[in-house]
Design a protein around this motif. Structure first.
Motif, PDB file in Angstrom:
ATOM      1  N   PRO A 180       0.894  47.657  -5.373  1.00  0.00           N
ATOM      2  CA  PRO A 180       1.889  47.471  -4.311  1.00  0.00           C
ATOM      3  C   PRO A 180       1.327  46.694  -3.124  1.00  0.00           C
ATOM      4  CG  PRO A 180       1.736  49.782  -4.963  1.00  0.00           C
ATOM      5  CD  PRO A 180       0.612  49.064  -5.631  1.00  0.00           C
ATOM      6  N   THR A 181       2.222  46.039  -2.402  1.00  0.00           N
ATOM      7  CA  THR A 181       1.860  45.307  -1.195  1.00  0.00           C
ATOM      8  C   THR A 181       2.817  45.671  -0.071  1.00  0.00           C
ATOM      9  OG1 THR A 181       1.492  43.122  -0.229  1.00  0.00           O
ATOM     10  CG2 THR A 181       3.255  43.290  -1.846  1.00  0.00           C
ATOM     11  N   VAL A 182       2.328  45.587   1.159  1.00  0.00           N
ATOM     12  CA  VAL A 182       3.201  45.799   2.314  1.00  0.00           C
ATOM     13  C   VAL A 182       3.867  44.486   2.709  1.00  0.00           C
ATOM     14  CG1 VAL A 182       1.880  47.752   3.198  1.00  0.00           C
ATOM     15  CG2 VAL A 182       1.348  45.456   4.008  1.00  0.00           C
ATOM     16  N   ASN A 183       3.461  43.387   2.096  1.00  0.00           N
ATOM     17  CA  ASN A 183       4.049  42.082   2.376  1.00  0.00           C
ATOM     18  C   ASN A 183       5.195  41.803   1.411  1.00  0.00           C
ATOM     19  OD1 ASN A 183       0.841  41.548   3.098  1.00  0.00           O
ATOM     20  ND2 ASN A 183       2.302  40.715   4.563  1.00  0.00           N
ATOM     21  N   GLY A 184       5.868  40.701   1.650  1.00  0.00           N
ATOM     22  CA  GLY A 184       7.000  40.310   0.820  1.00  0.00           C
ATOM     23  C   GLY A 184       8.237  40.223   1.675  1.00  0.00           C
TER      24      GLY A 184
END
Length: 195
Positions: A139-143
């Protein structure tokens, strides 16, 4: 009738003096709120558009000259003189292959502040993060999507407030433990929160 349905769906999307009729669809149709942004309703309308086009094409086929002319126009319309393509699939996959696995304990990542190259825009970094997250399963906190959650200010890694925004987002959402940074183009990982 199908043509009228297409026109009605299109008119529902418009903003009339600050009022959008689509609010009635959100209120009356179960599940309609899944279409967060009204112009995404065009995905639903595409079925009706396809049926209208099929009906028109069926009528045109009777006049063979018009059918051939229409086919020629559709083929010519697909020609793209812009080169190189905006995004190279081969380059994107090669970049992802070059990124080593995240360090031990890294469960979620963010794009590091001032990620390189300097000319790369915030949306491009967001694209990189989403693509890597999807393919690698981390998972990423970006996008981004058509909306941003309240308090999320991670859209531009070059922003002077970006490191603080990452720390704030991690604290508010309880994800500081296991968070690490990725410098996308250098393909290097940094454990922990940004300084």
């Amino acid at each position: 009738m199908l043509g009228a349905a297409v026109v009605i769906l299109w008119l529902l999307q418009m903003d009339y003096f600050g009022t959008r009729p689509w609010r009635a669809v959100w209120a009356a149709v179960p599940g309609a709120k899944a279409i967060r942004y009204t112009f995404r309703s065009q995905l639903v309308a595409n079925l009706f558009v396809a049926l209208v086009v099929a009906r028109v094409l069926a009528a045109i086929v009777r006049a063979r000259v018009w059918a051939w002319l229409l086919c020629a126009v559709l083929i010519v319309e697909q020609i793209n003189l812009a080169w190189p393509a905006v995004m190279s699939r081969r380059a994107a996959l090669a970049w992802i292959d070059a990124v080593p696995p995240p360090p031990e304990g890294c469960r979620i990542f963010y794009v590091t502040p001032h990620a390189r190259p300097p000319g790369r825009t915030g949306p491009q970094h967001q694209d990189d993060a989403m693509l890597l997250a999807e393919i690698r399963g981390i998972p990423t906190v970006n996008g981004y999507s058509s909306w941003f959650p309240g308090g999320w200010a991670l859209d531009e890694p070059a922003s002077p407030n970006y490191a603080g925004a990452v720390r704030g987002w991690a604290d508010r959402n309880g994800i500081a433990d296991g968070l690490c940074g990725l410098e996308p183009r250098a393909a290097t990982w940094t454990p922990g929160l940004p300084n």
